[in-house]
Write a protein that holds these residues in place. Structure first.
Motif, PDB file in Angstrom:
ATOM      1  N   LEU A 293       0.855  -1.191   0.000  1.00  0.00           N
ATOM      2  CA  LEU A 293       0.000   0.000   0.000  1.00  0.00           C
ATOM      3  C   LEU A 293       0.889   1.238   0.000  1.00  0.00           C
ATOM      4  N   LYS A 294       0.789   2.031  -1.050  1.00  0.00           N
ATOM      5  CA  LYS A 294       1.698   3.180  -1.208  1.00  0.00           C
ATOM      6  C   LYS A 294       1.448   4.297  -0.197  1.00  0.00           C
ATOM      7  N   ASP A 295       0.244   4.315   0.411  1.00  0.00           N
ATOM      8  CA  ASP A 295      -0.065   5.379   1.372  1.00  0.00           C
ATOM      9  C   ASP A 295       0.046   4.901   2.821  1.00  0.00           C
ATOM     10  N   ARG A 296       0.573   3.689   2.997  1.00  0.00           N
ATOM     11  CA  ARG A 296       0.607   3.103   4.340  1.00  0.00           C
ATOM     12  C   ARG A 296       1.506   3.896   5.290  1.00  0.00           C
ATOM     13  N   ILE A 297       2.687   4.304   4.787  1.00  0.00           N
ATOM     14  CA  ILE A 297       3.614   5.062   5.640  1.00  0.00           C
ATOM     15  C   ILE A 297       3.918   6.378   4.934  1.00  0.00           C
TER      16      ILE A 297
END
Ligand code: KG4
Ligand code: ZN
Length: 342
Positions: free
Chosen positions: A191-195
């Motif tokens: 998930l690219k928006d996880r961190i």
């Protein structure tokens, strides 16, 4: 005019034959990935020894695939910098031998000019002027390209190159070497928006890059993650890879568009190893479509280091009468501003 291009600037031994500055007759690359893999990065001494072993068969193979002989060549183009000195020396001295024995003119080529001009190996190339982003393991730079041999540097990395950051983060994540493709592959499951990793845009006007802060942030995060000290649950290595990749791409896309706007050109070229990244390609195409900008990418084998792109640069330099003598030396650093304009 048929030109043999040779590149041994880093860890690939490559030779290509190009006719008329754009028609690829052959492009042979002997990769050293397997040799350097156990070390997690390029070992300069091993690289030059391997170039020494490979240079003759690679050049022979490029001539044979192109169905030409040495006597058919109109010129030899060889990378003299920037790059690893020991590696560059092998290519340059081999080229010197050929130019002397066969009495063929030689051109000394800047590796970055090769990357910028690699787009001319494609059937569809942009009209001048255009903005070029060269993004690889050794460099991240933006140029205003006004013509062959006419490059104005607009911005560059102040520390790590983007590809270097990919390689280092992949190493910390245990994804292996080379890191760029490993991060890209792993990102697909993440998930690219996880961190939310930091984006170093520097000042609002700046076209320079800085990736060392991001690399440190990712490295510290991974340490805390190993110790179960991160707030979120079930973060995977793919989440970290995807979030890191997105942070790099956000910065690259924003700065390319800024350079485009500043120059008012309508075409953008992205070249160098990191330009193989499919997410970067897609993001830039998407961003550019909203701005009426054409984006051009060389195919992956012309993005990573190769001899054909060096032959393109050689074609234009030799055509303008430029010649390199036998006293020519390699240059570990070779800013593009030091090039003779054509
Ligand atoms: O242009 P290149 O072959 O050599 C240099 O001049 O440095 O670029 C190699 C760099 C490496 O850092 C590699 O990890 C990166 O390009 N790279 C990628 C991808 N493929 C290669 N980075 C991100 N995504 C990729 N798919
Ligand atoms: Zn390169």
């Amino acid at each position: 005019m048929i030109i043999l291009g040779i590149d041994t600037s880093c860890d690939d031994t490559s030779a290509g034959v190009v006719e008329g500055g754009c028609h690829v007759l052959s492009n042979v690359v002997q990769s050293q990935v397997r040799l350097h893999h156990p070390h997690g990065g390029v070992v300069p001494e091993l690289a030059s020894r391997e170039h020494l072993r490979n240079i003759m068969p690679v050049v022979q193979e490029s001539l044979s695939q192109a169905k030409v002989q040495m006597a058919d060549l109109d010129g030899i183009a060889v990378t003299v910098g920037p790059g690893l000195v020991g590696s560059l020396l092998v290519g340059l001295y081999y080229a010197k031998g050929l130019t002397y024995v066969y009495d063929i003119p030689m051109a000394a080529i800047n590796h970055l000019e090769g990357h910028i001009l690699s787009i001319f190996l494609e059937e569809v190339a942009p009209p001048f002027p255009f903005v070029a982003l060269t993004v690889s393991g050794g460099h991240t730079s933006l140029y205003h390209v006004e013509g062959y041999g006419r490059y104005a540097l607009m911005g560059q990395s102040l520390d790590d190159a983007a590809g270097e950051a990919f390689d280092k983060v992949a190493k910390i994540l245990g994804l292996g070497y080379p890191g760029g493709i490993a991060i890209e592959d792993s990102s697909r499951d993440g998930l690219k928006d996880r961190i939310k990793f930091p984006r170093a845009y520097l000042s609002s006007e700046s076209l320079d890059f800085s990736f060392s802060g991001l690399k440190t942030a990712v490295s510290l995060y991974i340490k805390r993650w190993h110790n179960n000290q991160v707030e979120a649950d079930n973060v995977t290595p793919s989440d970290i890879a995807a979030s890191f990749q997105e942070a790099v791409i956000d910065v690259l896309v924003r700065k390319v568009l800024m350079a485009r706007e500043k120059t008012g050109v309508s075409s953008v070229v992205v070249a160098g190893g990191v330009a193989c990244n499919k997410r970067l390609r897609a993001r830039l195409l998407e961003a550019a479509s909203g701005e009426d900008v054409e984006v051009y990418y060389p195919r992956p084998e012309y993005c990573t280091d190769n001899g054909a792109m060096i032959a393109v640069a050689g074609y234009h330099r030799l055509s303008s009468g430029e010649r390199a003598g036998l006293s020519m030396d390699v240059r570990s650093k070779f800013p593009i501003q030091d090039l003779t304009p054509l």
